[in-house]
Design a protein around this motif. Structure first.
Motif, short mmCIF file in Angstrom:
data_model
loop_
_atom_site.label_atom_id
_atom_site.label_comp_id
_atom_site.label_asym_id
_atom_site.label_seq_id
_atom_site.Cartn_x
_atom_site.Cartn_y
_atom_site.Cartn_z
N HIS A 1 0.85 -1.18 0.00
CA HIS A 1 0.00 0.00 0.00
C HIS A 1 0.89 1.24 0.00
N GLY A 2 0.81 2.00 -1.07
CA GLY A 2 1.61 3.22 -1.18
C GLY A 2 0.82 4.44 -0.77
N VAL A 3 0.26 4.40 0.41
CA VAL A 3 -0.51 5.53 0.92
C VAL A 3 0.29 6.22 2.01
N GLY A 4 0.17 7.52 2.08
CA GLY A 4 0.91 8.26 3.08
C GLY A 4 0.13 8.52 4.35
N GLU A 5 -1.16 8.27 4.30
CA GLU A 5 -2.01 8.50 5.47
C GLU A 5 -3.09 7.43 5.50
N GLU A 6 -3.73 7.30 6.62
CA GLU A 6 -4.72 6.24 6.79
C GLU A 6 -6.11 6.80 7.00
N ALA A 7 -7.09 6.13 6.43
CA ALA A 7 -8.50 6.35 6.72
C ALA A 7 -8.97 7.79 6.56
N VAL A 8 -8.80 8.37 5.38
CA VAL A 8 -9.32 9.70 5.12
C VAL A 8 -10.82 9.55 4.84
N PRO A 9 -11.69 10.15 5.64
CA PRO A 9 -13.13 9.98 5.44
C PRO A 9 -13.61 10.57 4.10
N VAL A 10 -14.54 9.88 3.46
CA VAL A 10 -15.11 10.34 2.19
C VAL A 10 -15.69 11.74 2.36
N ARG A 11 -16.30 11.99 3.49
CA ARG A 11 -16.88 13.32 3.74
C ARG A 11 -15.81 14.41 3.66
N GLN A 12 -14.65 14.15 4.24
CA GLN A 12 -13.56 15.14 4.22
C GLN A 12 -13.07 15.38 2.79
N ILE A 13 -13.01 14.34 1.98
CA ILE A 13 -12.62 14.48 0.57
C ILE A 13 -13.67 15.32 -0.16
N ALA A 14 -14.94 14.99 0.06
CA ALA A 14 -16.03 15.73 -0.59
C ALA A 14 -16.02 17.20 -0.19
N GLU A 15 -15.77 17.48 1.08
CA GLU A 15 -15.73 18.87 1.54
C GLU A 15 -14.60 19.64 0.88
N ALA A 16 -13.43 19.02 0.74
CA ALA A 16 -12.30 19.70 0.11
C ALA A 16 -12.61 19.99 -1.36
N ILE A 17 -13.19 19.02 -2.05
CA ILE A 17 -13.54 19.22 -3.46
C ILE A 17 -14.63 20.27 -3.58
N GLY A 18 -15.67 20.17 -2.76
CA GLY A 18 -16.76 21.15 -2.78
C GLY A 18 -16.28 22.56 -2.52
N GLN A 19 -15.36 22.71 -1.60
CA GLN A 19 -14.82 24.04 -1.28
C GLN A 19 -14.13 24.64 -2.51
N HIS A 20 -13.33 23.87 -3.19
CA HIS A 20 -12.60 24.39 -4.36
C HIS A 20 -13.51 24.65 -5.55
N LEU A 21 -14.57 23.85 -5.68
CA LEU A 21 -15.50 24.04 -6.80
C LEU A 21 -16.65 24.97 -6.44
N LYS A 22 -16.63 25.46 -5.18
CA LYS A 22 -17.68 26.34 -4.67
C LYS A 22 -19.06 25.69 -4.80
N LEU A 23 -19.12 24.42 -4.38
CA LEU A 23 -20.35 23.64 -4.39
C LEU A 23 -20.69 23.22 -2.96
N PRO A 24 -21.98 23.18 -2.64
CA PRO A 24 -22.37 22.71 -1.30
C PRO A 24 -22.12 21.21 -1.17
#
Length: 97
Positions: free
Chosen positions: A13-36
């Motif tokens: 597993h070439g991951v640098g961090e563990e267990a990033v919640p889907v919600r946190q990913i969605a929030e980061a993407i939503g923030q950049h795309l200015k979407l709720p």
């Protein structure tokens, strides 16, 4: 490194961090795309996400602890959220790596 040093059949597993919640990913993407970003109740995930729902509802965190130990490898790039927050996915420019 993995092809040369890992025994055949080894899972790495070439991951640098563990267990990033889907919600946190969605929030980061939503923030950049200015979407709720809104929660979807579990009973509506199939309706809302279609074929993607089974993947989004998996609780399958990955860890690179064994990979790091076996190969003497350490992640050096930013984590997923920091990488998303750098903004290069949203401004049409390519990554710095």
């Amino acid at each position: 490194m993995a092809l040369e040093a890992a025994p055949a059949g080894t899972r790495l597993h070439g991951v640098g961090e563990e267990a990033v919640p889907v919600r946190q990913i969605a929030e980061a993407i939503g923030q950049h795309l200015k979407l709720p970003v809104n929660s979807v109740p579990h009973e509506r995930t199939a309706e809302h996400f279609g074929w993607l729902a089974p993947f989004l509802s998996l609780d399958a965190p990955a860890s690179s602890a064994l990979t790091q130990k076996r190969l003497g490898w350490r992640p050096v790039r930013p984590g997923l959220i920091a990488d998303l927050d750098a903004g290069h996915y949203f401004n049409g420019q390519t990554s710095a790596y």
